[in-house]
Design a protein around this motif. Structure first.
Motif, PDB file in Angstrom:
ATOM      1  N   LEU A  18     -62.085  25.858  19.819  1.00  0.00           N
ATOM      2  CA  LEU A  18     -63.125  26.464  19.214  1.00  0.00           C
ATOM      3  C   LEU A  18     -61.854  27.802  19.078  1.00  0.00           C
ATOM      4  O   LEU A  18     -62.252  28.380  18.084  1.00  0.00           O
ATOM      5  CB  LEU A  18     -63.297  27.122  20.503  1.00  0.00           C
ATOM      6  CG  LEU A  18     -64.130  25.675  21.094  1.00  0.00           C
ATOM      7  CD1 LEU A  18     -65.190  26.720  22.573  1.00  0.00           C
ATOM      8  CD2 LEU A  18     -65.367  25.652  20.986  1.00  0.00           C
ATOM      9  N   GLY A  19     -61.102  27.834  19.602  1.00  0.00           N
ATOM     10  CA  GLY A  19     -59.650  28.662  18.182  1.00  0.00           C
ATOM     11  C   GLY A  19     -58.276  28.727  19.501  1.00  0.00           C
ATOM     12  O   GLY A  19     -58.249  27.825  20.247  1.00  0.00           O
ATOM     13  N   TYR A  20     -57.183  30.187  19.324  1.00  0.00           N
ATOM     14  CA  TYR A  20     -56.215  29.917  19.575  1.00  0.00           C
ATOM     15  C   TYR A  20     -56.646  31.316  20.649  1.00  0.00           C
ATOM     16  O   TYR A  20     -57.064  32.709  20.450  1.00  0.00           O
ATOM     17  CB  TYR A  20     -55.191  30.440  19.012  1.00  0.00           C
ATOM     18  CG  TYR A  20     -54.863  29.344  17.892  1.00  0.00           C
ATOM     19  CD1 TYR A  20     -54.200  27.792  18.126  1.00  0.00           C
ATOM     20  CD2 TYR A  20     -54.115  29.501  16.570  1.00  0.00           C
ATOM     21  CE1 TYR A  20     -53.860  26.941  17.595  1.00  0.00           C
ATOM     22  CE2 TYR A  20     -53.596  28.069  15.467  1.00  0.00           C
ATOM     23  CZ  TYR A  20     -53.733  27.164  16.232  1.00  0.00           C
ATOM     24  OH  TYR A  20     -53.335  26.422  15.676  1.00  0.00           O
ATOM     25  N   VAL A  21     -56.124  31.243  22.403  1.00  0.00           N
ATOM     26  CA  VAL A  21     -55.862  31.736  23.065  1.00  0.00           C
ATOM     27  C   VAL A  21     -54.754  33.553  22.659  1.00  0.00           C
ATOM     28  O   VAL A  21     -53.810  32.852  22.758  1.00  0.00           O
ATOM     29  CB  VAL A  21     -56.454  31.810  24.268  1.00  0.00           C
ATOM     30  CG1 VAL A  21     -56.215  33.440  25.272  1.00  0.00           C
ATOM     31  CG2 VAL A  21     -56.880  30.415  24.591  1.00  0.00           C
ATOM     32  N   GLY A  22     -56.071  34.651  21.914  1.00  0.00           N
ATOM     33  CA  GLY A  22     -55.085  35.533  21.525  1.00  0.00           C
ATOM     34  C   GLY A  22     -53.943  35.636  20.541  1.00  0.00           C
ATOM     35  O   GLY A  22     -53.380  36.375  20.250  1.00  0.00           O
ATOM     36  N   GLU A  23     -54.471  34.928  20.226  1.00  0.00           N
ATOM     37  CA  GLU A  23     -54.164  34.728  18.457  1.00  0.00           C
ATOM     38  C   GLU A  23     -55.289  34.224  17.435  1.00  0.00           C
ATOM     39  O   GLU A  23     -55.052  33.342  16.866  1.00  0.00           O
ATOM     40  CB  GLU A  23     -52.745  33.546  17.961  1.00  0.00           C
ATOM     41  CG  GLU A  23     -51.843  34.052  18.655  1.00  0.00           C
ATOM     42  CD  GLU A  23     -50.297  32.784  18.499  1.00  0.00           C
ATOM     43  OE1 GLU A  23     -49.385  32.834  17.941  1.00  0.00           O
ATOM     44  OE2 GLU A  23     -50.383  31.444  19.352  1.00  0.00           O
ATOM     45  N   THR A  39     -53.562  21.206   8.680  1.00  0.00           N
ATOM     46  CA  THR A  39     -52.498  20.477   9.570  1.00  0.00           C
ATOM     47  C   THR A  39     -51.425  21.194   9.518  1.00  0.00           C
ATOM     48  O   THR A  39     -50.894  20.776  10.834  1.00  0.00           O
ATOM     49  CB  THR A  39     -52.258  18.750   9.355  1.00  0.00           C
ATOM     50  OG1 THR A  39     -52.609  19.310   8.292  1.00  0.00           O
ATOM     51  CG2 THR A  39     -54.021  18.713   9.233  1.00  0.00           C
ATOM     52  N   GLY A  40     -51.007  22.078   8.497  1.00  0.00           N
ATOM     53  CA  GLY A  40     -49.221  22.435   8.252  1.00  0.00           C
ATOM     54  C   GLY A  40     -48.450  20.626   8.281  1.00  0.00           C
ATOM     55  O   GLY A  40     -47.197  20.627   7.959  1.00  0.00           O
ATOM     56  N   ASP A  41     -49.472  19.609   7.780  1.00  0.00           N
ATOM     57  CA  ASP A  41     -48.165  18.507   7.433  1.00  0.00           C
ATOM     58  C   ASP A  41     -48.147  18.439   5.927  1.00  0.00           C
ATOM     59  O   ASP A  41     -49.375  18.713   4.878  1.00  0.00           O
ATOM     60  CB  ASP A  41     -49.235  17.550   8.055  1.00  0.00           C
ATOM     61  CG  ASP A  41     -48.221  17.282   9.473  1.00  0.00           C
ATOM     62  OD1 ASP A  41     -47.855  17.605  10.085  1.00  0.00           O
ATOM     63  OD2 ASP A  41     -49.060  17.002  10.525  1.00  0.00           O
ATOM     64  N   TRP A  73     -55.346  31.102  13.855  1.00  0.00           N
ATOM     65  CA  TRP A  73     -56.522  30.535  13.837  1.00  0.00           C
ATOM     66  C   TRP A  73     -56.964  30.721  12.076  1.00  0.00           C
ATOM     67  O   TRP A  73     -57.325  29.783  11.830  1.00  0.00           O
ATOM     68  CB  TRP A  73     -57.421  30.209  15.144  1.00  0.00           C
ATOM     69  CG  TRP A  73     -58.666  29.251  14.999  1.00  0.00           C
ATOM     70  CD1 TRP A  73     -59.757  30.125  13.831  1.00  0.00           C
ATOM     71  CD2 TRP A  73     -58.621  28.210  15.669  1.00  0.00           C
ATOM     72  NE1 TRP A  73     -60.244  28.315  14.383  1.00  0.00           N
ATOM     73  CE2 TRP A  73     -59.862  27.876  15.329  1.00  0.00           C
ATOM     74  CE3 TRP A  73     -57.292  27.392  16.032  1.00  0.00           C
ATOM     75  CZ2 TRP A  73     -60.011  26.258  15.257  1.00  0.00           C
ATOM     76  CZ3 TRP A  73     -57.612  26.412  16.660  1.00  0.00           C
ATOM     77  CH2 TRP A  73     -59.322  25.643  16.327  1.00  0.00           C
ATOM     78  N   ALA A  74     -57.815  32.181  11.645  1.00  0.00           N
ATOM     79  CA  ALA A  74     -58.275  32.224  10.764  1.00  0.00           C
ATOM     80  C   ALA A  74     -57.801  31.832  10.010  1.00  0.00           C
ATOM     81  O   ALA A  74     -57.902  31.275   8.387  1.00  0.00           O
ATOM     82  CB  ALA A  74     -58.517  33.764  10.366  1.00  0.00           C
ATOM     83  N   ALA A  75     -56.540  32.134   9.948  1.00  0.00           N
ATOM     84  CA  ALA A  75     -55.778  31.931   8.770  1.00  0.00           C
ATOM     85  C   ALA A  75     -55.160  29.768   8.174  1.00  0.00           C
ATOM     86  O   ALA A  75     -54.733  29.837   7.450  1.00  0.00           O
ATOM     87  CB  ALA A  75     -53.588  32.395   8.701  1.00  0.00           C
ATOM     88  N   LYS A  76     -55.983  29.436   8.860  1.00  0.00           N
ATOM     89  CA  LYS A  76     -55.634  28.061   9.192  1.00  0.00           C
ATOM     90  C   LYS A  76     -56.506  27.829   8.461  1.00  0.00           C
ATOM     91  O   LYS A  76     -57.188  25.506   8.374  1.00  0.00           O
ATOM     92  CB  LYS A  76     -54.666  26.876  10.149  1.00  0.00           C
ATOM     93  CG  LYS A  76     -53.775  27.876  10.210  1.00  0.00           C
ATOM     94  CD  LYS A  76     -52.766  26.623  11.687  1.00  0.00           C
ATOM     95  CE  LYS A  76     -52.564  25.631  11.986  1.00  0.00           C
ATOM     96  NZ  LYS A  76     -52.037  25.562  13.106  1.00  0.00           N
ATOM     97  N   LEU A  77     -57.602  28.101   8.291  1.00  0.00           N
ATOM     98  CA  LEU A  77     -59.359  27.508   8.372  1.00  0.00           C
ATOM     99  C   LEU A  77     -59.123  28.004   6.674  1.00  0.00           C
ATOM    100  O   LEU A  77     -59.063  28.823   5.806  1.00  0.00           O
ATOM    101  CB  LEU A  77     -60.226  28.236   8.873  1.00  0.00           C
ATOM    102  CG  LEU A  77     -60.182  27.921  10.499  1.00  0.00           C
ATOM    103  CD1 LEU A  77     -61.388  28.488  11.095  1.00  0.00           C
ATOM    104  CD2 LEU A  77     -60.478  26.438  10.698  1.00  0.00           C
ATOM    105  N   LEU A  78     -59.799  26.913   6.081  1.00  0.00           N
ATOM    106  CA  LEU A  78     -59.871  26.678   5.000  1.00  0.00           C
ATOM    107  C   LEU A  78     -61.480  26.610   5.024  1.00  0.00           C
ATOM    108  O   LEU A  78     -62.020  25.286   4.427  1.00  0.00           O
ATOM    109  CB  LEU A  78     -59.213  26.258   3.976  1.00  0.00           C
ATOM    110  CG  LEU A  78     -60.050  26.801   2.290  1.00  0.00           C
ATOM    111  CD1 LEU A  78     -59.265  27.604   1.906  1.00  0.00           C
ATOM    112  CD2 LEU A  78     -58.980  25.347   1.581  1.00  0.00           C
TER     113      LEU A  78
END
Length: 531
Positions: free
Chosen positions: A390-395, A410-412, A399-404
C-alpha cells in the motif's frame, strides 16, 4: 485450507485437526518457561493469551503495535495476536541501530512497543530511547524491572477480546526493508496483497515443490520480515508433519536439533546457508533427506548451492531461488539442480529466472529516460504485480517516486534475456561502468574455495574494491592473483572475518556502510535515485 484472517489462523488450523508438531532451537521469548515443543492447538492458545495481554496493555482496534525483540518465530505469533484485536503490527529487527530504530518508531507512533530489556539497554547505550517513542512499552522479560514500562505479570491473565474483522484492503501488517543503503523503509501490506496474492498462492500442493503432509520443514530465517509472516500463513494451512525453527546461524547449535528432526524442505536466508554450510560436510549430515531448498532475500553464489545439493541423498533435489522485494513479494523464481551448478556451467546466481506465472510482469527501461530498452540491453527493472504493498509509512513522496503508472521501480539493474528470464547485474546504487559486481563475485567465489563470501564494492572513484570474507581474515596472495585472472581491474583486496562485515538482519551486506568503513567515503557507483 487457504489462509484468510491472520488473527484466527491458528484457531482455524487447530479446529481442522492439524497434527503439525513444532520444534524450536530455544524457547519463545513470549513463553520462555514452556519449552521447545509445540502443537498447533497450543500455539492457538498462546496467540489468544497474547491478544489478551496486548488488550490489557491498552491496545485498541486501529492502533499500531511495534514489535522489536530477539530473532524468533514468536514475532509472527505476536503479530497474529495484534491482528486478532484489530491492531496493525509493525515488525522491527532488534539488529537495527538505536538511531534507525527510534527513527522508524517516530514514523509509526505506536500505541504499544513490545520489546526486551536487552533491546532497550543497547539502544540506551547508543544514546537513544525507543520507549520514549511509544505510548506504552511492554518488556517481555519477566525478571526485568525497567522503570516506566510494563512487564508480563502486569498484563497476563486477561481474556482475549472477540476477534476484530477488517477489510481486505485495510492495513494488515508493517515490515521494514533490508536497509542495506541506510534507514529502512516501512512497508504496509493489506490482507489482499500479502495473504490473498502471496500466501494463498503458496498454499497449494504443487508437484515436486509443494509441502506434503509427511514433510519436515526447516525455516532458518529472519522472523522480523514479511517473508516469514507469509510463510506462516501458507505453511500452517498445508499442515506438514513437523516444523523446525532455527533462530541463529551457529552450525554447532543448530546441528543437534537438525539431526533429531532431519528436514525434507529447507528455507533460509542466503547468509544462514553460508554459515550452516559446514554441516553439509559432516558424517551423516542433517540435509541428507532434503528434496527442496528455498532461498530468498539475496543472491546465493554457486558453490553454496552446490554444497547443499550434493549433501542431499535425494535422487533429484532442487534449489528454488526467489527474487523479490518487501514491497512486492516474489517477482521471479528459478530452479538449480546438481547438473546446473557444476563448476563452469549455468548462468550463476545472477540469473533470477522467469516472472511468477500470471502474477508478475517485468520490463527493463533506460535509467535516464525510463523508456523500454530492447531485450539483452541492461537497464532498470520495473515490475507489475497485484501484490504490491500500500505504501511507505511516513515517506509518501519516496513511494510515489518509485511508481511509474502501474509499474514499480525495483532499483535493480538487469536485463531480460531471450528466454524471458531476468539477469540481475547489480543494485542501481552499487552499479559502476564496465563491471557487474554480482558476476565478479560469482567468479571469485568459484575460484577461492577458502572464501566464505566475496564482495565487490563499486565506489564513485577508482577501481572497484574487492572484499574477501574468510574464517580467519587472511587471504593468500597467490590464490588471489589466480582468482582475478581475466577480470576487469580491481583494487587491492581486503580480507575480513564474517563478524567484521556490517550486515542487515537477513545477513545482507550493508555495502555503503562497508565502503565508508574501508575507504572513508560513501560515494557509490550509481545514483541511488530509487533506494
Amino acid at each position: 485450507m487457504k489462509p484468510r484472517d491472520m488473527g484466527v489462523l491458528f484457531d482455524e488450523c487447530a479446529a481442522r485437526g492439524s497434527r503439525t508438531t513444532v520444534h524450536l532451537d530455544r524457547p519463545f521469548d513470549l513463553a520462555p518457561e514452556r519449552g521447545t515443543r509445540w502443537t498447533v492447538p497450543g500455539l492457538a492458545a498462546l496467540v489468544r493469551e497474547t491478544a489478551g495481554m496486548l488488550a490489557a496493555a491498552g491496545v485498541r482496534p486501529g492502533d499500531r503495535v511495534a514489535l522489536v525483540k530477539q530473532n524468533h518465530w514468536d514475532y509472527d505469533l505476536l503479530a497474529c495476536a495484534a491482528v486478532r484485536i484489530g491492531a496493525v503490527p509493525a515488525q522491527l529487527s532488534a539488529r537495527l541501530s538505536g538511531e534507525a530504530l527510534v527513527t522508524l518508531l517516530a514514523r509509526l507512533s505506536p500505541a504499544l512497543l513490545v520489546t526486551s530489556a536487552q533491546v532497550l539497554a543497547r539502544a540506551r547505550r547508543e544514546g537513544t530511547d525507543p520507549a520514549a517513542a511509544a505510548g506504552t512499552t511492554l518488556v517481555l522479560d519477566a525478571e526485568a524491572d525497567v522503570p516506566g514500562t510494563l512487564g508480563p505479570d502486569d498484563v497476563r491473565g486477561h481474556p482475549a477480546p472477540p476477534p476484530v474483522r477488517r477489510g481486505e484492503d485495510r492495513p494488515l501488517i508493517i515490515n521494514h526493508t533490508s536497509g542495506t543503503t541506510g534507514v529502512p523503509k516501512l512497508v504496509t501490506h493489506s490482507t489482499r496483497t500479502i495473504i490473498g496474492e502471496l500466501a494463498r498462492f503458496e498454499s497449494v500442493r504443487y508437484p515436486r515443490i509443494g509441502v506434503r503432509r509427511e514433510d519436515t520443514l526447516l525455516n532458518a530465517n529472519s522472523f522480523a520480515h514479511g517473508r516469514t509472516f507469509c510463510w506462516t500463513a501458507s505453511t500452517l494451512c498445508l499442515a506438514p508433519a513437523e516444523i523446525v525453527l532455527v533462530t541463529g546461524p551457529d552450525p554447532d547449535l543448530a546441528d543437534p536439533l537438525l539431526r533429531t528432526h532431519p528436514p525434507t524442505l529447507v528455507e533460509a536466508t542466503p547468509a544462514t546457508y553460508v554459515r550452516l554450510r559446514p554441516l553439509t560436510e559432516r558424517l551423516d549430515n542433517p540435509f541428507r533427506d532434503v528434496r527442496l531448498f528455498v532461498s530468498t532475500y539475496d543472491a546465493v553464489h554457486p558453490p553454496t548451492v552446490r554444497a547443499y545439493l550434493t549433501a542431499s541423498r535425494h535422487r533429484a533435489p532442487l534449489w528454488m531461488q526467489g527474487w523479490g522485494q518487501t514491497e512486492t513479494g516474489p517477482l521471479t523464481f528459478r530452479f538449480h539442480t546438481r547438473a546446473s551448478t557444476e563448476e563452469g556451467r549455468g548462468p550463476g546466481s545472477r540469473n533470477l529466472g522467469r516472472p511468477v506465472p500470471v502474477k508478475t510482469r517485468l520490463r527493463v527501461v533506460d535509467p535516464d529516460t525510463l523508456r523500454p530498452v530492447p531485450r539483452g540491453r541492461p537497464g532498470v527493472v520495473l515490475a507489475r504485480t497485484r501484490a504490491r504493498a500500500l505504501g511507505y509509512v511516513g515517506e509518501e513522496d519516496r513511494w510515489a517516486a518509485k511508481l511509474l503508472g502501474d509499474w514499480w521501480n525495483t532499483g535493480d539493474i538487469g536485463r531480460l534475456r531471450r528466454d524471458g528470464s531476468v539477469e540481475l547485474l547489480d543494485r542501481e546504487v552499487d552499479h559502476g561502468p564496465g563491471l557487474s559486481c554480482l558476476r565478479a563475485e560469482d567468479v571469485l567465489e568459484e575460484r577461492l574455495p577458502s572464501a566464505l563470501e566475496c564482495l565487490v564494492l563499486s565506489g564513485a572513484e577508482g577501481p572497484p574494491l574487492p572484499v574477501v570474507v574468510t574464517a580467519d581474515g587472511h587471504l593468500d596472495a597467490d590464490a588471489w592473483r589466480t582468482a582475478t585472472h581475466g577480470l576487469p581491474p580491481l583494487a587491492a583486496p581486503v580480507a575480513l572475518t564474517w563478524d567484521q562485515v556490517p550486515r542487515t538482519d537477513t545477513g545482507k551486506v550493508r555495502r555503503t556502510v562497508l565502503l565508508r568503513q574501508l575507504t572513508g567515503t560513501a560515494g557509490t557507483g550509481g545514483s541511488g535515485r530509487w533506494t
